[in-house]
Design a protein around this motif. Sequence first.
Motif, PDB file in Angstrom:
ATOM      1  N   GLY A 168       0.817  -1.213   0.000  1.00 30.25           N
ATOM      2  CA  GLY A 168       0.000   0.000   0.000  1.00 30.25           C
ATOM      3  C   GLY A 168       0.848   1.259   0.000  1.00 30.25           C
ATOM      4  N   LEU A 169       2.181   1.096   0.105  1.00 30.41           N
ATOM      5  CA  LEU A 169       3.088   2.240   0.176  1.00 30.41           C
ATOM      6  C   LEU A 169       3.890   2.421  -1.101  1.00 30.41           C
ATOM      7  CD1 LEU A 169       4.488   1.426   3.737  1.00 30.41           C
ATOM      8  CD2 LEU A 169       2.693   3.066   3.200  1.00 30.41           C
ATOM      9  N   GLU A 170       3.723   1.466  -2.054  1.00 29.68           N
ATOM     10  CA  GLU A 170       4.589   1.479  -3.226  1.00 29.68           C
ATOM     11  C   GLU A 170       4.426   2.725  -4.088  1.00 29.68           C
ATOM     12  OE1 GLU A 170       1.021  -1.260  -3.981  1.00 29.68           O
ATOM     13  OE2 GLU A 170       2.485  -0.896  -2.397  1.00 29.68           O
ATOM     14  N   ALA A 171       3.255   3.355  -4.025  1.00 36.31           N
ATOM     15  CA  ALA A 171       3.022   4.546  -4.847  1.00 36.31           C
ATOM     16  C   ALA A 171       3.441   5.841  -4.139  1.00 36.31           C
ATOM     17  CB  ALA A 171       1.544   4.633  -5.231  1.00 36.31           C
ATOM     18  N   LEU A 172       3.836   5.742  -2.886  1.00 39.97           N
ATOM     19  CA  LEU A 172       4.203   6.934  -2.122  1.00 39.97           C
ATOM     20  C   LEU A 172       5.693   7.217  -2.253  1.00 39.97           C
ATOM     21  CD1 LEU A 172       2.147   6.286   1.135  1.00 39.97           C
ATOM     22  CD2 LEU A 172       1.496   7.615  -0.879  1.00 39.97           C
ATOM     23  N   ASP A 173       6.044   8.492  -2.153  1.00 44.04           N
ATOM     24  CA  ASP A 173       7.442   8.912  -2.273  1.00 44.04           C
ATOM     25  C   ASP A 173       8.057   8.948  -0.878  1.00 44.04           C
ATOM     26  OD1 ASP A 173       9.836   9.885  -3.097  1.00 44.04           O
ATOM     27  OD2 ASP A 173       9.160  11.947  -3.371  1.00 44.04           O
ATOM     28  N   VAL A 174       8.588   7.789  -0.459  1.00 40.51           N
ATOM     29  CA  VAL A 174       9.184   7.679   0.871  1.00 40.51           C
ATOM     30  C   VAL A 174      10.699   7.550   0.725  1.00 40.51           C
ATOM     31  CG1 VAL A 174       9.302   6.345   2.999  1.00 40.51           C
ATOM     32  CG2 VAL A 174       7.126   6.565   1.781  1.00 40.51           C
ATOM     33  N   SER A 175      11.430   8.405   1.423  1.00 43.41           N
ATOM     34  CA  SER A 175      12.886   8.336   1.442  1.00 43.41           C
ATOM     35  C   SER A 175      13.339   7.718   2.754  1.00 43.41           C
ATOM     36  CB  SER A 175      13.493   9.736   1.289  1.00 43.41           C
ATOM     37  OG  SER A 175      13.118  10.312   0.051  1.00 43.41           O
ATOM     38  N   VAL A 176      14.468   7.013   2.691  1.00 43.40           N
ATOM     39  CA  VAL A 176      14.965   6.292   3.862  1.00 43.40           C
ATOM     40  C   VAL A 176      16.440   6.616   4.091  1.00 43.40           C
ATOM     41  CG1 VAL A 176      15.300   4.031   4.924  1.00 43.40           C
ATOM     42  CG2 VAL A 176      13.364   4.404   3.374  1.00 43.40           C
ATOM     43  N   ARG A 195       1.369   5.826   7.525  1.00 45.35           N
ATOM     44  CA  ARG A 195       2.509   6.131   8.403  1.00 45.35           C
ATOM     45  C   ARG A 195       2.830   4.920   9.275  1.00 45.35           C
ATOM     46  NH1 ARG A 195       2.927  12.040  10.137  1.00 45.35           N
ATOM     47  NH2 ARG A 195       1.969  13.215   8.464  1.00 45.35           N
ATOM     48  N   ARG A 196       1.799   4.338   9.845  1.00 43.70           N
ATOM     49  CA  ARG A 196       2.008   3.181  10.737  1.00 43.70           C
ATOM     50  C   ARG A 196       2.564   1.993   9.949  1.00 43.70           C
ATOM     51  NH1 ARG A 196      -1.459  -0.904  13.101  1.00 43.70           N
ATOM     52  NH2 ARG A 196      -0.662  -1.496  15.157  1.00 43.70           N
ATOM     53  N   ALA A 197       2.061   1.782   8.726  1.00 45.72           N
ATOM     54  CA  ALA A 197       2.560   0.682   7.892  1.00 45.72           C
ATOM     55  C   ALA A 197       4.041   0.878   7.567  1.00 45.72           C
ATOM     56  CB  ALA A 197       1.739   0.576   6.608  1.00 45.72           C
ATOM     57  N   ALA A 198       4.426   2.117   7.264  1.00 50.95           N
ATOM     58  CA  ALA A 198       5.830   2.401   6.962  1.00 50.95           C
ATOM     59  C   ALA A 198       6.711   2.133   8.172  1.00 50.95           C
ATOM     60  CB  ALA A 198       5.978   3.844   6.497  1.00 50.95           C
ATOM     61  N   ARG A 199       6.230   2.522   9.345  1.00 51.31           N
ATOM     62  CA  ARG A 199       7.014   2.299  10.565  1.00 51.31           C
ATOM     63  C   ARG A 199       7.176   0.796  10.839  1.00 51.31           C
ATOM     64  NH1 ARG A 199       8.546   4.125  15.601  1.00 51.31           N
ATOM     65  NH2 ARG A 199       8.114   6.289  15.067  1.00 51.31           N
ATOM     66  N   ILE A 200       6.069   0.050  10.761  1.00 49.32           N
ATOM     67  CA  ILE A 200       6.121  -1.386  11.040  1.00 49.32           C
ATOM     68  C   ILE A 200       7.000  -2.106  10.025  1.00 49.32           C
ATOM     69  CG2 ILE A 200       4.737  -3.504  11.065  1.00 49.32           C
ATOM     70  CD1 ILE A 200       2.485  -1.845  12.305  1.00 49.32           C
ATOM     71  N   LEU A 201       6.901  -1.706   8.751  1.00 48.90           N
ATOM     72  CA  LEU A 201       7.740  -2.303   7.719  1.00 48.90           C
ATOM     73  C   LEU A 201       9.211  -2.131   8.060  1.00 48.90           C
ATOM     74  CD1 LEU A 201       7.282  -2.040   3.904  1.00 48.90           C
ATOM     75  CD2 LEU A 201       9.460  -1.378   4.908  1.00 48.90           C
ATOM     76  N   ALA A 202       9.595  -0.919   8.488  1.00 45.78           N
ATOM     77  CA  ALA A 202      10.995  -0.666   8.841  1.00 45.78           C
ATOM     78  C   ALA A 202      11.395  -1.418  10.106  1.00 45.78           C
ATOM     79  CB  ALA A 202      11.217   0.833   9.020  1.00 45.78           C
ATOM     80  N   GLU A 203      10.509  -1.441  11.103  1.00 49.40           N
ATOM     81  CA  GLU A 203      10.822  -2.115  12.361  1.00 49.40           C
ATOM     82  C   GLU A 203      11.044  -3.610  12.181  1.00 49.40           C
ATOM     83  OE1 GLU A 203       8.442   0.796  15.526  1.00 49.40           O
ATOM     84  OE2 GLU A 203       7.498  -1.027  14.763  1.00 49.40           O
ATOM     85  N   ASN A 204      10.420  -4.204  11.150  1.00 44.07           N
ATOM     86  CA  ASN A 204      10.515  -5.649  10.946  1.00 44.07           C
ATOM     87  C   ASN A 204      11.798  -6.082  10.243  1.00 44.07           C
ATOM     88  OD1 ASN A 204       8.131  -6.283  12.206  1.00 44.07           O
ATOM     89  ND2 ASN A 204       6.902  -6.215  10.336  1.00 44.07           N
ATOM     90  N   VAL A 205      12.645  -5.128   9.853  1.00 46.68           N
ATOM     91  CA  VAL A 205      13.920  -5.468   9.213  1.00 46.68           C
ATOM     92  C   VAL A 205      14.971  -5.716  10.289  1.00 46.68           C
ATOM     93  CG1 VAL A 205      15.767  -4.620   7.735  1.00 46.68           C
ATOM     94  CG2 VAL A 205      13.384  -4.231   7.089  1.00 46.68           C
TER      95      VAL A 205
END
Length: 221
Positions: A168-176, A195-205
């Motif tokens: 659901g985040l693939e179309a968003l412009d997120v920088s890391v 926002r929460r999905a992006a945080r959880i995705l990063a936390e799971n790495v």
Amino acid sequence: MLVKDVMTTEIVNISPDNSVRQAARVMLDNHVSGLPVVNDQGHLVGLISEGDLIRRTELGGAAPMVDAAVAAEDRANAYLKRSSWRVGDAMTANPLTIDENLSVARAAALMQERGIKRIPVLRDGTLVGIVSRADLLQAILSAKPDETATGDEAIRRSILIRLGENTGLEALDVSVDVADGIVHLWGNVETADCRRAARILAENVHGVRAVVEHFPDPHPR
């Protein structure tokens, strides 16, 4: 993780010529809510589950109201499912099946899409297992953290790859950015769920120590 890694291989099945009462007894004795139906040649021909049995006439249920426009064949089939003593008449015929090398993620998606609780698993067309929602829950418990990412740059690449998947985040412009295992997320992400999905995705790495969001306030004062 593949279906063959989590499926149940000790299969309890039943014949289409067995009685519905026997199917109910086998389910109760084995603490399962559904059984594959296998003919004398060993071929899977259907599934019979609690869902097929709860509408049975033995439970005192009246025949459901049926639109007169429904074909006579379909009405006759519905009558057989609720009234016949044979498993072959009461079962769900031609069930969805999957190959043992399908991913667990895809199996879970199919269960959700079809509203089903279990799927027979085949190897070269032969029934070798059953994967259920319970098996998928067990897979979650036994899953190990992703160990492919080591070091800040590897963590960053792993997060970017995951952001490009079906999240659901693939179309968003997120920088890391990553420094000492701390992930900094930037971009125009307005909704709380994204926002929460992006945080959880990063936390799971694996290797991530913390996540800091730098998303702009969607409702500035």
